[in-house]
Design an enzyme around this catalytic site. Structure first.
Site, mmCIF file in Angstrom:
data_model
loop_
_atom_site.group_PDB
_atom_site.id
_atom_site.type_symbol
_atom_site.label_atom_id
_atom_site.label_comp_id
_atom_site.label_asym_id
_atom_site.label_seq_id
_atom_site.Cartn_x
_atom_site.Cartn_y
_atom_site.Cartn_z
ATOM 1 N N GLU A 98 -8.038 3.426 -13.999
ATOM 2 C CA GLU A 98 -7.084 2.614 -13.242
ATOM 3 C C GLU A 98 -6.942 1.277 -13.966
ATOM 4 O O GLU A 98 -6.255 1.192 -14.967
ATOM 5 C CB GLU A 98 -7.494 2.516 -11.773
HETATM 6 C C1 HEC Z 1 -3.518 3.208 -11.718
HETATM 7 C C2 HEC Z 1 -2.964 3.147 -10.387
HETATM 8 C C3 HEC Z 1 -3.674 2.301 -9.371
HETATM 9 C C4 HEC Z 1 -3.947 0.954 -9.416
HETATM 10 C C5 HEC Z 1 -3.653 -0.002 -10.546
HETATM 11 C C6 HEC Z 1 -4.549 0.623 -8.140
HETATM 12 N N1 HEC Z 1 -4.630 1.724 -7.350
HETATM 13 FE FE1 HEC Z 1 -5.216 1.767 -5.440
HETATM 14 N N2 HEC Z 1 -5.243 3.781 -5.496
HETATM 15 C C7 HEC Z 1 -4.817 4.550 -6.560
HETATM 16 C C8 HEC Z 1 -5.234 5.925 -6.359
HETATM 17 C C9 HEC Z 1 -4.969 7.110 -7.277
HETATM 18 C C10 HEC Z 1 -5.926 5.952 -5.135
HETATM 19 C C11 HEC Z 1 -6.604 7.160 -4.496
HETATM 20 C C12 HEC Z 1 -7.900 7.435 -5.242
HETATM 21 C C13 HEC Z 1 -8.781 8.450 -4.550
HETATM 22 O O1 HEC Z 1 -8.584 8.730 -3.393
HETATM 23 O O2 HEC Z 1 -9.697 8.925 -5.208
HETATM 24 C C14 HEC Z 1 -5.883 4.584 -4.611
HETATM 25 C C15 HEC Z 1 -6.378 4.195 -3.366
HETATM 26 C C16 HEC Z 1 -6.248 2.930 -2.855
HETATM 27 C C17 HEC Z 1 -6.497 2.550 -1.496
HETATM 28 C C18 HEC Z 1 -6.929 3.484 -0.384
HETATM 29 C C19 HEC Z 1 -5.781 3.783 0.549
HETATM 30 C C20 HEC Z 1 -6.176 4.791 1.585
HETATM 31 O O3 HEC Z 1 -5.457 4.932 2.557
HETATM 32 O O4 HEC Z 1 -7.185 5.469 1.405
HETATM 33 C C21 HEC Z 1 -6.299 1.197 -1.386
HETATM 34 C C22 HEC Z 1 -6.435 0.354 -0.132
HETATM 35 C C23 HEC Z 1 -5.940 0.736 -2.709
HETATM 36 N N3 HEC Z 1 -5.882 1.817 -3.570
HETATM 37 C C24 HEC Z 1 -5.763 -0.590 -3.031
HETATM 38 C C25 HEC Z 1 -5.660 -1.012 -4.346
HETATM 39 C C26 HEC Z 1 -5.867 -2.393 -4.786
HETATM 40 C C27 HEC Z 1 -6.236 -3.552 -3.893
HETATM 41 C C28 HEC Z 1 -5.665 -2.392 -6.122
HETATM 42 C C29 HEC Z 1 -5.798 -3.550 -7.080
HETATM 43 C C30 HEC Z 1 -7.094 -4.181 -7.111
HETATM 44 C C31 HEC Z 1 -5.318 -1.034 -6.521
HETATM 45 N N4 HEC Z 1 -5.366 -0.231 -5.423
HETATM 46 C C32 HEC Z 1 -4.971 -0.644 -7.798
HETATM 47 C C33 HEC Z 1 -4.123 4.096 -7.661
HETATM 48 C C34 HEC Z 1 -4.148 2.780 -8.078
#
Ligand code: HEC
Ligand code: HEC
Length: 447
Positions: free
Chosen positions: A217
């Site tokens: 990520e």
């Molecule tokens: C490269 C793409 C990417 C980036 C950049 C990213 N995310 Fe995500 N995010 C994801 C993915 C894919 C998941 C699910 C991962 C899993 O479930 O294993 C996720 C899951 C989440 C969730 C959980 C939502 C839920 O309902 O379960 C949150 C909240 C979240 N991210 C916040 C953030 C925050 C805050 C940042 C920055 C610090 C961020 N993400 C950066 C791809 C990204």
């Protein structure tokens, strides 16, 4: 079980006594005049007739007993064998208690429709304030927080265009690294008691560390590296002091707290569904209202429960996880959806997932943990068949009865049950989709 046998004997005894009474009256009433006139049957003839009638009554009684016995065949024949052992009895008692507990819960989940609260709850140690939200928003959109400065949280969680997700099958991280899971929305994530598809994080504060350090990520090498990047930007130190008090330092803790506070402000209590619940009868189309009924009637609401339509919701029921019954699906679909086992771990033969929220789901295609399904309609078809064992038929295939009875054998309880298999037409699927579309925030709907 003994209660059943007693019932049989009471019924059979009653029938027998009535039958004998009737025969006595017959014999005494009907045959009397014949004897008086001297033309009737003799003593032996009367005895023979009485015996024949008596045998008839007994045979009839036996048939009644047999009928009664057979009509409750599975419980009568299989359960007594079980009940012989103490264990069987205990199991039966446990099952009754389980059923009773479920009966108490079910009506609530079925009848309650709730609008989303206007604000999201926050932990005591991180109250939501305006200055914290503003700081968190800046951090959320800051590409310097990724290893090659190419990605911010908002790159994957795009609120304006993709309802808080990225529109991609699987997330693409720094230097083009492809993740193996679909990006869920951050909208209303504040209402989730479990975060990530497999529910491995339990708060937004804890969750935010994940993407920052995840090599596929944002790929930052360490907490210290993240803090160093934030300190470099001149506008941050005063913003942190404003948000966390005069000696508010830039640490990984305050960074994740600010990100969490911002995400707690990303809630969407303004969908047509919420207006409908609050009393505006015109807010939902007829199709959406039919879909709403089906959503409860089919049982979708038992998992996607509460105002956030998520079993993992803080304000919903306490069952955050459910297995995805992909083995019930066509082979191709099952293959794609059952490779990753989620919470159950790689050794399991069943994938277990957090029950996701369905708010704004129309904007967050593609669907499921691996993003393997492109349309909402297909996602609904899969859910209806896999989770609820419904049968979907094509239009005009035949005039369906609304449900079909199926006899099922349960290995666990060693008993048969007659269950109803729901039959859905494509039209019903479209109605369900219309309802799910009505969960889209008005502020996010395409203008
Ligand atoms: C490269 C793409 C990417 C980036 C950049 C990213 N995310 Fe995500 N995010 C994801 C993915 C894919 C998941 C699910 C991962 C899993 O479930 O294993 C996720 C899951 C989440 C969730 C959980 C939502 C839920 O309902 O379960 C949150 C909240 C979240 N991210 C916040 C953030 C925050 C805050 C940042 C920055 C610090 C961020 N993400 C950066 C791809 C990204
Ligand atoms: C037994 C619990 C259960 C029932 C019943 C259930 N679901 Fe689900 N639903 C889940 C789980 C678990 C997932 C996540 C599965 C995955 O990602 O592999 C899910 C995912 C979804 C998704 C995809 C969400 C997304 O963001 O990708 C939709 C849409 C959906 N369900 C709609 C429905 C509808 C409509 C019904 C009724 C026909 C229904 N569900 C019944 C547990 C359930």
């Amino acid at each position: 079980m003994e209660a059943h046998l007693t019932q049989i004997w009471i019924v059979a005894g009653g029938v027998l006594l009535c039958g004998l009474g009737a025969v006595t009256c017959l014999v005494r009433g009907d045959l009397k005049p014949m004897r008086a006139s001297g033309q009737g049957l003799g003593r032996h003839g009367r005895l023979a007739l009485g015996a024949v009638l008596g045998i008839g009554v007994i045979a009839f009684t036996i048939k009644l007993i047999a009928l009664f016995f057979l009509s409750s065949y599975p419980t009568q024949t299989i359960s007594p064998i079980l009940a012989q052992s103490q264990m069987g009895q205990e199991k039966a008692q446990e099952k009754a208690a389980r059923l009773q507990a479920r009966m108490v819960q079910v009506p609530k989940a079925w009848t309650l429709w709730e609008a989303l609260p206007e604000t999201a709850p926050a932990p005591i140690e991180n109250p939501t304030t305006k200055s914290k939200i503003a700081l968190g928003k800046q951090l959320f959109h800051d590409k310097n927080l990724s290893q090659d400065r190419s990605l911010s949280c908002a790159s994957c969680h795009d609120i304006d265009q993709y309802g808080g997700a990225d529109g991609k099958k699987q997330a693409i991280g720094v230097q083009g690294a492809v993740g193996h899971r679909n990006t869920p929305t951050v909208l209303n994530a504040a209402f989730q008691r479990r975060l990530f598809w497999d529910g491995r994080a339990s708060s937004l504060e804890q969750q935010a560390l994940g993407p920052l350090l995840n090599p596929i990520e944002m790929g930052m090498p360490s907490d210290e590296a993240v803090v160093a990047r934030v300190i470099q930007e001149a506008s941050y130190p005063p913003a942190f002091r404003q948000a966390f008090g005069a000696d508010g330092k830039i640490t990984i803790k305050t960074i994740t707290q600010a990100l969490a506070a911002y995400q707690r402000s990303l809630i969407t209590p303004d969908s047509p569904y919420d207006d409908f619940i609050k009393g505006d009868a015109t807010a939902l189309s007829e199709a959406a209202q039919r879909g709403m009924f089906l959503f409860a009637d089919l049982g979708c609401k038992l998992c996607h429960a509460g105002p956030n339509f998520s079993g993992a919701s803080l304000i919903g029921p306490k069952r955050p996880y459910a297995p995805l019954q992909s083995h019930r699906l066509a082979e191709k679909e099952a293959q794609a959806l059952s490779q990753d086992k989620g919470r159950a771990g790689p050794e399991s033969d069943l994938g277990v997932w957090r029950i996701p929220s369905l708010r704004n789901v129309a904007l967050t295609a593609p669907y499921f943990h691996n993003g393997s399904v492109d349309t909402l309609s297909e996602a609904v078809r899969i859910m209806a068949q896999a989770q609820l064992n419904a049968k979907i038929i094509e239009e005009k295939q035949f005039e369906p009865k609304s449900d079909m009875k199926i006899l099922r054998w349960s290995q666990e309880d060693r008993s048969f049950t007659l269950t109803q298999k729901k039959i859905l037409q494509q039209k019903d699927v479209s109605d369900l989709v219309a309802f799910l579309e009505a969960l889209t925030s008005r502020s996010l709907q395409p203008k």
